[in-house]
Scaffold this motif. Structure first.
Motif, PDB file in Angstrom:
ATOM      1  N   VAL A 178       0.765  -1.260   0.025  1.00  0.00           N
ATOM      2  CA  VAL A 178      -0.091  -0.119  -0.153  1.00  0.00           C
ATOM      3  C   VAL A 178       0.779   1.145   0.107  1.00  0.00           C
ATOM      4  O   VAL A 178       0.928   2.262  -1.081  1.00  0.00           O
ATOM      5  CB  VAL A 178      -0.877  -0.095   1.160  1.00  0.00           C
ATOM      6  CG1 VAL A 178      -1.895   1.187   0.981  1.00  0.00           C
ATOM      7  CG2 VAL A 178      -1.655  -1.274   1.308  1.00  0.00           C
ATOM      8  N   ASP A 197       6.738   6.711   8.228  1.00  0.00           N
ATOM      9  CA  ASP A 197       6.322   5.418   8.793  1.00  0.00           C
ATOM     10  C   ASP A 197       6.369   5.344  10.324  1.00  0.00           C
ATOM     11  O   ASP A 197       6.518   6.528  10.776  1.00  0.00           O
ATOM     12  CB  ASP A 197       7.122   4.238   8.204  1.00  0.00           C
ATOM     13  CG  ASP A 197       8.264   4.131   8.830  1.00  0.00           C
ATOM     14  OD1 ASP A 197       8.933   5.084   9.476  1.00  0.00           O
ATOM     15  OD2 ASP A 197       9.108   3.172   8.577  1.00  0.00           O
ATOM     16  N   HIS A 201       6.789   8.521  13.615  1.00  0.00           N
ATOM     17  CA  HIS A 201       6.082   8.591  14.903  1.00  0.00           C
ATOM     18  C   HIS A 201       6.963   8.627  16.082  1.00  0.00           C
ATOM     19  O   HIS A 201       6.993   9.648  16.881  1.00  0.00           O
ATOM     20  CB  HIS A 201       4.959   7.696  14.901  1.00  0.00           C
ATOM     21  CG  HIS A 201       3.804   8.106  15.834  1.00  0.00           C
ATOM     22  ND1 HIS A 201       2.898   7.243  16.161  1.00  0.00           N
ATOM     23  CD2 HIS A 201       3.583   9.222  16.546  1.00  0.00           C
ATOM     24  CE1 HIS A 201       1.877   7.729  16.939  1.00  0.00           C
ATOM     25  NE2 HIS A 201       2.303   8.979  17.093  1.00  0.00           N
ATOM     26  N   ALA A 219      -2.210   5.095   5.663  1.00  0.00           N
ATOM     27  CA  ALA A 219      -2.268   3.748   5.598  1.00  0.00           C
ATOM     28  C   ALA A 219      -1.407   2.984   6.482  1.00  0.00           C
ATOM     29  O   ALA A 219      -0.224   2.547   6.298  1.00  0.00           O
ATOM     30  CB  ALA A 219      -2.047   3.208   4.096  1.00  0.00           C
ATOM     31  N   GLY A 221      -3.029   1.300   9.778  1.00  0.00           N
ATOM     32  CA  GLY A 221      -3.726   0.167  10.494  1.00  0.00           C
ATOM     33  C   GLY A 221      -3.723   0.628  12.172  1.00  0.00           C
ATOM     34  O   GLY A 221      -3.957  -0.280  12.943  1.00  0.00           O
ATOM     35  N   VAL A 240      -6.870   4.960   3.899  1.00  0.00           N
ATOM     36  CA  VAL A 240      -6.917   3.653   3.562  1.00  0.00           C
ATOM     37  C   VAL A 240      -7.114   2.662   4.959  1.00  0.00           C
ATOM     38  O   VAL A 240      -7.588   1.438   4.539  1.00  0.00           O
ATOM     39  CB  VAL A 240      -5.587   3.289   3.066  1.00  0.00           C
ATOM     40  CG1 VAL A 240      -5.306   1.923   2.540  1.00  0.00           C
ATOM     41  CG2 VAL A 240      -5.368   4.293   1.973  1.00  0.00           C
ATOM     42  N   ILE A 242      -8.508   0.302   7.656  1.00  0.00           N
ATOM     43  CA  ILE A 242      -9.515  -0.596   8.072  1.00  0.00           C
ATOM     44  C   ILE A 242      -9.243  -1.348   9.309  1.00  0.00           C
ATOM     45  O   ILE A 242      -8.302  -2.022   9.400  1.00  0.00           O
ATOM     46  CB  ILE A 242     -10.028  -1.542   6.813  1.00  0.00           C
ATOM     47  CG1 ILE A 242     -10.357  -0.941   5.472  1.00  0.00           C
ATOM     48  CG2 ILE A 242     -11.158  -2.315   7.349  1.00  0.00           C
ATOM     49  CD1 ILE A 242     -10.605  -1.855   4.306  1.00  0.00           C
ATOM     50  N   ASN A 243      -9.975  -0.824  10.430  1.00  0.00           N
ATOM     51  CA  ASN A 243      -9.501  -1.160  11.735  1.00  0.00           C
ATOM     52  C   ASN A 243     -10.923  -1.657  12.354  1.00  0.00           C
ATOM     53  O   ASN A 243     -11.634  -0.896  12.742  1.00  0.00           O
ATOM     54  CB  ASN A 243      -8.822  -0.483  12.449  1.00  0.00           C
ATOM     55  CG  ASN A 243      -7.409   0.455  11.729  1.00  0.00           C
ATOM     56  OD1 ASN A 243      -6.492  -0.459  11.299  1.00  0.00           O
ATOM     57  ND2 ASN A 243      -7.654   1.580  11.411  1.00  0.00           N
TER      58      ASN A 243
HETATM   59  P1  NAD Z   1       1.151  -2.833   7.008  1.00  0.00           P
HETATM   60  O1  NAD Z   1       1.085  -3.358   8.772  1.00  0.00           O
HETATM   61  O2  NAD Z   1       1.715  -3.920   6.375  1.00  0.00           O
HETATM   62  O3  NAD Z   1       2.189  -1.626   7.210  1.00  0.00           O
HETATM   63  C1  NAD Z   1       1.825  -0.533   8.098  1.00  0.00           C
HETATM   64  C2  NAD Z   1       2.575   0.692   7.782  1.00  0.00           C
HETATM   65  O4  NAD Z   1       2.293   1.789   8.457  1.00  0.00           O
HETATM   66  C3  NAD Z   1       4.081   0.488   8.194  1.00  0.00           C
HETATM   67  O5  NAD Z   1       5.060   1.312   7.206  1.00  0.00           O
HETATM   68  C4  NAD Z   1       4.385   0.915   9.391  1.00  0.00           C
HETATM   69  O6  NAD Z   1       5.790   1.567   9.836  1.00  0.00           O
HETATM   70  C5  NAD Z   1       3.300   2.086   9.271  1.00  0.00           C
HETATM   71  N1  NAD Z   1       2.945   2.653  10.736  1.00  0.00           N
HETATM   72  C6  NAD Z   1       2.664   1.660  11.705  1.00  0.00           C
HETATM   73  N2  NAD Z   1       2.414   2.401  12.686  1.00  0.00           N
HETATM   74  C7  NAD Z   1       2.819   3.702  12.694  1.00  0.00           C
HETATM   75  C8  NAD Z   1       2.643   4.892  13.494  1.00  0.00           C
HETATM   76  N3  NAD Z   1       2.175   4.950  14.721  1.00  0.00           N
HETATM   77  N4  NAD Z   1       2.946   6.060  12.559  1.00  0.00           N
HETATM   78  C9  NAD Z   1       3.375   5.985  11.453  1.00  0.00           C
HETATM   79  N5  NAD Z   1       3.493   5.035  10.650  1.00  0.00           N
HETATM   80  C10 NAD Z   1       3.056   3.927  11.241  1.00  0.00           C
HETATM   81  O7  NAD Z   1      -0.218  -2.371   6.875  1.00  0.00           O
HETATM   82  P2  NAD Z   1      -0.714  -2.316   5.422  1.00  0.00           P
HETATM   83  O8  NAD Z   1      -0.885  -3.598   4.705  1.00  0.00           O
HETATM   84  O9  NAD Z   1      -0.152  -1.357   4.527  1.00  0.00           O
HETATM   85  O10 NAD Z   1      -2.322  -1.828   5.570  1.00  0.00           O
HETATM   86  C11 NAD Z   1      -2.452  -0.471   6.574  1.00  0.00           C
HETATM   87  C12 NAD Z   1      -3.815  -0.232   6.810  1.00  0.00           C
HETATM   88  O11 NAD Z   1      -4.605  -0.483   5.371  1.00  0.00           O
HETATM   89  C13 NAD Z   1      -4.596  -1.327   7.411  1.00  0.00           C
HETATM   90  O12 NAD Z   1      -5.709  -0.751   8.437  1.00  0.00           O
HETATM   91  C14 NAD Z   1      -5.385  -2.306   6.458  1.00  0.00           C
HETATM   92  O13 NAD Z   1      -6.434  -2.849   6.988  1.00  0.00           O
HETATM   93  C15 NAD Z   1      -5.834  -1.448   5.475  1.00  0.00           C
HETATM   94  N6  NAD Z   1      -5.960  -1.713   4.129  1.00  0.00           N
HETATM   95  C16 NAD Z   1      -6.984  -1.297   3.448  1.00  0.00           C
HETATM   96  C17 NAD Z   1      -7.252  -1.722   2.103  1.00  0.00           C
HETATM   97  C18 NAD Z   1      -8.501  -1.221   1.571  1.00  0.00           C
HETATM   98  O14 NAD Z   1      -9.064  -1.790   0.536  1.00  0.00           O
HETATM   99  N7  NAD Z   1      -8.859  -0.007   1.967  1.00  0.00           N
HETATM  100  C19 NAD Z   1      -6.381  -2.560   1.665  1.00  0.00           C
HETATM  101  C20 NAD Z   1      -5.273  -3.022   2.360  1.00  0.00           C
HETATM  102  C21 NAD Z   1      -5.133  -2.425   3.672  1.00  0.00           C
END
Ligand code: NAD
Length: 317
Positions: A178, A197, A201, A219, A221, A240, A242-243
């Motif tokens: 993402v 990332d 934070h 994005a 989580g 993005v 979804i929690n």
């Molecule tokens: P992931 O866990 O693979 O990656 C998360 C990223 O966020 C990492 O780069 C991490 O360093 C960063 N991060 C974590 N905590 C943080 C913080 N406190 N401050 C700043 N950055 C932080 O997750 P992902 O697969 O990229 O998914 C992210 C979110 O998007 C999730 O909620 C997931 O459910 C959602 N998602 C939604 C869709 C959709 O269709 N809308 C599709 C895929 C994922």
């Protein structure tokens, strides 16, 4: 609340209508698109996503096959399934759902995909093409985030090219599937791009950057990570995340994003909701990629440039 709420469901319906016409045209030419999903183990989110994608594929009239592998599947057996789907002419696109069981290497499975069927651009060749700005497929989640942004800018009467060129785009989250491709899509649009990332934070840098964003894509989580005090007035914010969170009083589970919606909506020009923002587009975009893959496989002329999602994706194309 002052912000315009960007209606992902409406844009998803527009896209879906266009795709069902395309499937009918391709089927009439003997090139019915087909989608295969590979899901291993019992992950609830993976199975829920598979069910949504299957239902949409069936509604659009695609050939659909699901490979459900046991949690104890060996890597060799999982690779054999990927090989079988690669050789199946009914399958134009393959989606490998995450998470995979620990004994199966995600990277090994991705490398084994036929790059012409790799509709999430996870094979190294497709990931590289995306980076080079010559994408064969644009991964569905970041593509959907930018589809909403592009459509919103057009419908609000602005020239997206000019808006991106003069915008600070901040992407929070840097995952392979993402965040990183979202950074590429923002750069392709000519924006000034900042990637944050978890370290940003931890080190106290995150909100300095989010406050500077004209366009913010989050994005991570992390529910409610960014709230109104962390954004500038007039930001366009795409959520993005979804929690699932459970209400402490009722115990009921509901879905929230990474933005604190109400406080961001009080300051933003426009914001995407959760649910109902990026999510509805993502599934449709995946099917769109499977349809493009069917064209690639047969060498049929596309009705739109295959790389369109890299830049302006139009709802009626
Ligand atoms: P992931 O866990 O693979 O990656 C998360 C990223 O966020 C990492 O780069 C991490 O360093 C960063 N991060 C974590 N905590 C943080 C913080 N406190 N401050 C700043 N950055 C932080 O997750 P992902 O697969 O990229 O998914 C992210 C979110 O998007 C999730 O909620 C997931 O459910 C959602 N998602 C939604 C869709 C959709 O269709 N809308 C599709 C895929 C994922």
């Amino acid at each position: 609340m002052t912000a315009h709420v960007i209606d992902g469901a409406r844009y998803a319906r527009d896209l879906r209508g266009a795709l069902s016409r395309e499937v009918a045209e391709l089927a009439a030419q003997g090139s019915l698109p087909g989608l295969a999903t590979v899901v291993a183990g019992d992950s609830y989110p993976a199975h829920a996503y598979e069910r949504r994608v299957r239902s949409l594929a069936e509604k659009l009239g695609l050939y659909y096959v699901r490979e459900a592998l046991p949690a104890e599947v060996t890597e060799a057996d999982a690779l054999a399934v990927i090989g079988k789907l690669g050789a199946d002419p009914r399958v134009s696109g393959i989606l490998v759902l995450r998470p995979l069981p620990p004994q199966v290497s995600e990277a090994a499975l991705y490398r084994a995909l036929d790059p012409l069927k790799d509709i999430e651009a996870v094979h190294p060749v497709n990931a590289g093409l995306l980076e080079l700005g010559r994408a064969r497929f644009v991964p569905s989640t970041p593509a959907s985030a930018f589809h909403l942004l592009d459509r919103y800018l057009i419908e609000s009467g602005r020239d997206p090219e000019e808006v991106y060129a003069c915008s600070n785009v901040v992407v929070v989250g840097r995952s392979q599937n993402v965040g990183k491709p979202a950074i590429t899509l923002a750069m392709e649009r000519g924006a000034t791009v900042v990637s944050c990332d978890v370290n940003s934070h931890r080190c106290g840098l995150l909100y300095e950057h989010t406050r500077n964003a004209d366009i913010l894509v989050v994005a991570t989580g992390v529910p409610g990570l960014v709230s109104g005090e962390h954004v500038k007035r007039g930001v366009i914010a795409v959520d993005v995340g979804i929690n699932p969170v459970s209400d402490p009083d009722t115990g009921k589970v509901r879905l929230v994003g990474d933005l604190d919606f109400d406080s961001v909506a009080d300051r933003a020009e426009a914001v995407t909701p959760v649910p109902g923002g990026v999510g509805p587009i993502t599934d449709v975009w995946l099917l769109r990629n499977a349809i493009d893959a069917a064209r690639l496989a047969t060498g049929l002329a596309s009705t739109r440039p295959l790389t369109e999602g890299l830049w302006l994706a139009t709802a009626d194309s």
